[in-house]
Motif scaffolding. Sequence first.
Motif, mmCIF file in Angstrom:
data_model
loop_
_atom_site.group_PDB
_atom_site.id
_atom_site.type_symbol
_atom_site.label_atom_id
_atom_site.label_comp_id
_atom_site.label_asym_id
_atom_site.label_seq_id
_atom_site.Cartn_x
_atom_site.Cartn_y
_atom_site.Cartn_z
ATOM 1 N N ASP A 1 0.809 -1.224 0.000
ATOM 2 C CA ASP A 1 0.000 0.000 0.000
ATOM 3 C C ASP A 1 0.842 1.273 0.000
ATOM 4 O O ASP A 1 0.533 2.258 0.634
ATOM 5 C CB ASP A 1 -0.935 0.028 1.214
ATOM 6 N N LEU A 2 1.954 1.262 -0.744
ATOM 7 C CA LEU A 2 2.829 2.421 -0.781
ATOM 8 C C LEU A 2 2.443 3.408 -1.879
ATOM 9 O O LEU A 2 3.040 4.462 -2.001
ATOM 10 C CB LEU A 2 4.290 1.982 -1.000
ATOM 11 N N ASN A 3 1.442 3.043 -2.678
ATOM 12 C CA ASN A 3 0.978 3.907 -3.776
ATOM 13 C C ASN A 3 2.092 4.271 -4.745
ATOM 14 O O ASN A 3 2.169 5.397 -5.247
ATOM 15 C CB ASN A 3 0.344 5.197 -3.213
ATOM 16 N N LEU A 4 2.987 3.311 -4.995
ATOM 17 C CA LEU A 4 4.033 3.521 -5.985
ATOM 18 C C LEU A 4 3.466 3.400 -7.398
ATOM 19 O O LEU A 4 2.539 2.626 -7.648
ATOM 20 C CB LEU A 4 5.148 2.480 -5.828
ATOM 21 N N LYS A 5 4.036 4.141 -8.300
ATOM 22 C CA LYS A 5 3.686 3.973 -9.702
ATOM 23 C C LYS A 5 4.079 2.563 -10.130
ATOM 24 O O LYS A 5 5.040 1.986 -9.622
ATOM 25 C CB LYS A 5 4.418 5.011 -10.548
ATOM 26 N N ASN A 6 3.328 2.019 -11.087
ATOM 27 C CA ASN A 6 3.544 0.619 -11.489
ATOM 28 C C ASN A 6 4.997 0.350 -11.879
ATOM 29 O O ASN A 6 5.581 -0.668 -11.504
ATOM 30 C CB ASN A 6 2.620 0.259 -12.654
ATOM 31 N N ARG A 7 5.588 1.254 -12.657
ATOM 32 C CA ARG A 7 6.959 1.044 -13.137
ATOM 33 C C ARG A 7 7.938 0.980 -11.971
ATOM 34 O O ARG A 7 8.810 0.103 -11.924
ATOM 35 C CB ARG A 7 7.317 2.182 -14.099
ATOM 36 N N ASP A 8 7.770 1.894 -11.012
ATOM 37 C CA ASP A 8 8.642 1.896 -9.832
ATOM 38 C C ASP A 8 8.384 0.668 -8.964
ATOM 39 O O ASP A 8 9.325 0.063 -8.420
ATOM 40 C CB ASP A 8 8.428 3.174 -9.015
ATOM 41 N N TYR A 9 7.126 0.315 -8.814
ATOM 42 C CA TYR A 9 6.765 -0.835 -7.984
ATOM 43 C C TYR A 9 7.413 -2.110 -8.527
ATOM 44 O O TYR A 9 8.016 -2.894 -7.776
ATOM 45 C CB TYR A 9 5.248 -0.987 -7.943
ATOM 46 N N VAL B 1 10.135 6.685 -6.591
ATOM 47 C CA VAL B 1 11.302 6.462 -5.722
ATOM 48 C C VAL B 1 12.349 7.527 -6.036
ATOM 49 O O VAL B 1 12.901 7.575 -7.140
ATOM 50 C CB VAL B 1 11.886 5.054 -5.932
ATOM 51 N N LEU B 2 12.635 8.389 -5.044
ATOM 52 C CA LEU B 2 13.631 9.440 -5.217
ATOM 53 C C LEU B 2 15.012 9.016 -4.703
ATOM 54 O O LEU B 2 16.035 9.509 -5.188
ATOM 55 C CB LEU B 2 13.207 10.709 -4.472
ATOM 56 N N GLY B 3 15.036 8.125 -3.718
ATOM 57 C CA GLY B 3 16.297 7.681 -3.142
ATOM 58 C C GLY B 3 16.280 6.191 -2.868
ATOM 59 O O GLY B 3 15.239 5.637 -2.484
#
Length: 500
Positions: A4-12, A46-48
């Motif tokens: 449930d981190l609400n990451l964009k699909n590509r980042d996830y 994801v920034l870092g």
Amino acid sequence: MSEDLNLKNRDYEAIKKVETIIGKSIPVARYINSKPIGMKIKDGSVLGLALSNCNLKRFPKEIYKLDSLEILNLSNNDLGVLPDSIENLKSIKSLNLEKNSLRKIPDSFGNLIMLQELYLNFNNIENLPESFKKLNNLVIIELIENPWKTNLLTLSWYRKYLENKYSIEADEAFVLEELNDHIITSPKIRKGNIFFGIKKKKKHIKSLILKDIGLTKLPKSFGNLKHLEELFLRFNNFTNIPYSIWPLKKLKNLDLYGNPLDNQSKNMLKNRIPVILEFCRERASINIFISHAVDDYNYFHIKEVSNYLEMQDEIYEAFYCEEDLIGNIEDFMNEKIPKSQLLLFFASEKSINSSIDCKHELELAKIHDIQIIPIKGENIDWDDLKEINLSREIGKEFNDENIHSFCEDLYDYIKKFKREINLYDFGEGKLDKQIMNIKMTINNYFESPKIKEKLNENLNQIEEIFQKFSDNEISPIKYIQEIFNQMSGKSTKESDDSDK
């Protein structure tokens, strides 16, 4: 990783694959720089990302899918190479690759034009690509503890970086960069007391304070501070005067109060600064090049000699061509010999008569004004060495019966040689060498059994001559002349007549 981190699909998808590679879940971290493993997220991206101590042996290309990635920490892994595709980290601003096994940086690295911070400490990098000059946004670059083949100060982009960072000349700024590796306590200011500081004038360091910060030694580059006048090293852990200060000819004040110095250093500090600097010059660490014929590698125990010398305080590196050296041997010689202050020539029939490499090494030493100590093997005579202009008076004989004893004796001789001859100033060193030749010749002369017998026969007369010298009745030159006359059987009158 939580679902449930609400990451964009590509980042996830990218993070899931990275977690599979490292075999660990990657937690969310608010401050990414303080976590060995973690990620920083903003607006679904994801920034870092920190993947320290994850036993990574290859660069995880899945990271490229993190389009917004600005901070990446891959320190303390086992990365040997970086792929050309690293240029795909289009948004990267901070990249930590220290404490890996990196040998080479690809040319494509220069395309990371957003990069501001780069950490490459503690790797196996020998050169940096020319493309680094395109990294115009670089604010921090750390490069300590790498086996550089390139002198970093010859790189125009690196000199510019240092000058911008410290607002002083690059050669002096490089010392401050290297000092970071020697400081074991964070620089601090407490109750108005300065523990780390510099005073500058016209882009030169004039005064340097390095107080109570755990120093045990100074970097070899410290001599670059040619304009330094004051050096404060109070309350550190120096056990002797740091010898690398010897080139600081403008130094007026040296403060080592509160260090656990040995008695020799304590007594030396009672002298004037020029005397202290000369003391340090005689003891400063040097580079040595060991010249030998390939076929003599085992006979002369070249590897053992090099290893022993490199463990000694006054030897920095002892270069030699290994028995199975791969690559261009001539390039190796051309690179290492000019960096050396002394060449040890292990002389044999092969190294004198048939080794093209040894001939080239001797020529390079003479071109670069490097002093040579010949080590004579058992199958040649000193006359053979005389034919290639190498002196018996400053040479040693090889002893293969006890290699450890030979190494100890050789190092003691090198220390004596360093104190007698200035290895850093060819003009002065050339004069020192002739003085040493005269001393050794006279010493060998008086060690002869026949001369000792002659001394004994003329002991009373020699004592009388010495008494005249002690009473200032004759000059030092006249004293030496009369001693030799006595040994050769000439009378003083005959000597005076021959002088006329």
